[in-house]
Design a protein around this motif. Structure first.
Motif, PDB file in Angstrom:
ATOM      1  N   ALA A  27       0.949  -1.045  -0.093  1.00  0.00           N
ATOM      2  CA  ALA A  27       0.417   0.169   0.321  1.00  0.00           C
ATOM      3  C   ALA A  27       0.434   1.024   0.000  1.00  0.00           C
ATOM      4  O   ALA A  27       1.442   1.387   1.252  1.00  0.00           O
ATOM      5  CB  ALA A  27      -0.535   0.035   1.346  1.00  0.00           C
ATOM      6  N   THR A  28       0.588   2.244  -0.807  1.00  0.00           N
ATOM      7  CA  THR A  28       1.499   3.841  -0.640  1.00  0.00           C
ATOM      8  C   THR A  28       0.513   4.791  -1.407  1.00  0.00           C
ATOM      9  O   THR A  28      -0.717   4.549  -1.831  1.00  0.00           O
ATOM     10  CB  THR A  28       2.354   2.937  -2.280  1.00  0.00           C
ATOM     11  N   MET A  29       0.887   5.344  -0.118  1.00  0.00           N
ATOM     12  CA  MET A  29       0.808   6.783  -0.251  1.00  0.00           C
ATOM     13  C   MET A  29       0.488   7.348  -1.775  1.00  0.00           C
ATOM     14  O   MET A  29       1.808   7.648  -1.965  1.00  0.00           O
ATOM     15  CB  MET A  29       0.151   7.610   0.691  1.00  0.00           C
ATOM     16  N   VAL A  30      -0.337   7.830  -2.182  1.00  0.00           N
ATOM     17  CA  VAL A  30       0.040   9.179  -4.084  1.00  0.00           C
ATOM     18  C   VAL A  30      -0.530  10.245  -3.151  1.00  0.00           C
ATOM     19  O   VAL A  30      -2.081  10.161  -2.738  1.00  0.00           O
ATOM     20  CB  VAL A  30      -0.470   8.418  -4.919  1.00  0.00           C
ATOM     21  N   PHE A  31       0.453  11.179  -2.980  1.00  0.00           N
ATOM     22  CA  PHE A  31      -0.284  12.665  -2.351  1.00  0.00           C
ATOM     23  C   PHE A  31      -0.410  13.502  -3.841  1.00  0.00           C
ATOM     24  O   PHE A  31       0.059  13.929  -5.239  1.00  0.00           O
ATOM     25  CB  PHE A  31       1.193  13.017  -2.546  1.00  0.00           C
ATOM     26  N   ASP A  32      -1.660  13.689  -4.417  1.00  0.00           N
ATOM     27  CA  ASP A  32      -2.271  14.878  -5.624  1.00  0.00           C
ATOM     28  C   ASP A  32      -2.577  15.538  -4.409  1.00  0.00           C
ATOM     29  O   ASP A  32      -3.160  15.964  -3.936  1.00  0.00           O
ATOM     30  CB  ASP A  32      -2.795  13.691  -6.456  1.00  0.00           C
ATOM     31  N   GLU A  33      -3.552  15.935  -5.868  1.00  0.00           N
ATOM     32  CA  GLU A  33      -5.204  16.997  -5.810  1.00  0.00           C
ATOM     33  C   GLU A  33      -5.842  16.411  -5.200  1.00  0.00           C
ATOM     34  O   GLU A  33      -6.732  17.036  -3.637  1.00  0.00           O
ATOM     35  CB  GLU A  33      -5.640  17.570  -6.650  1.00  0.00           C
TER      36      GLU A  33
END
Length: 60
Positions: A27-33
């Protein structure tokens, strides 16, 4: 992202929306809008290298 890191810096753990990493889920946190958790986002790239003789099981 700032709130996640600030929470981590003050408490030693990120917010509950960022799950603890484990190799089976990746599980990877993807920081975006709109930030989100994605399971194994680089799976295709990683699997493509599994048959390669020099592959060491490292994440790409």
């Amino acid at each position: 992202m700032q709130r996640q890191w600030t929470t981590f810096a003050t408490s030693g753990a990120p917010l509950a929306s960022w799950p603890q990493y484990d190799e089976s889920r990746r599980a990877t946190m993807v920081f975006d809008e709109i930030s989100r958790v994605v399971d194994d986002p680089e799976r295709e790239k990683r699997i493509a290298w599994e048959g390669y003789d020099g592959y060491r099981g490292q994440s790409l």
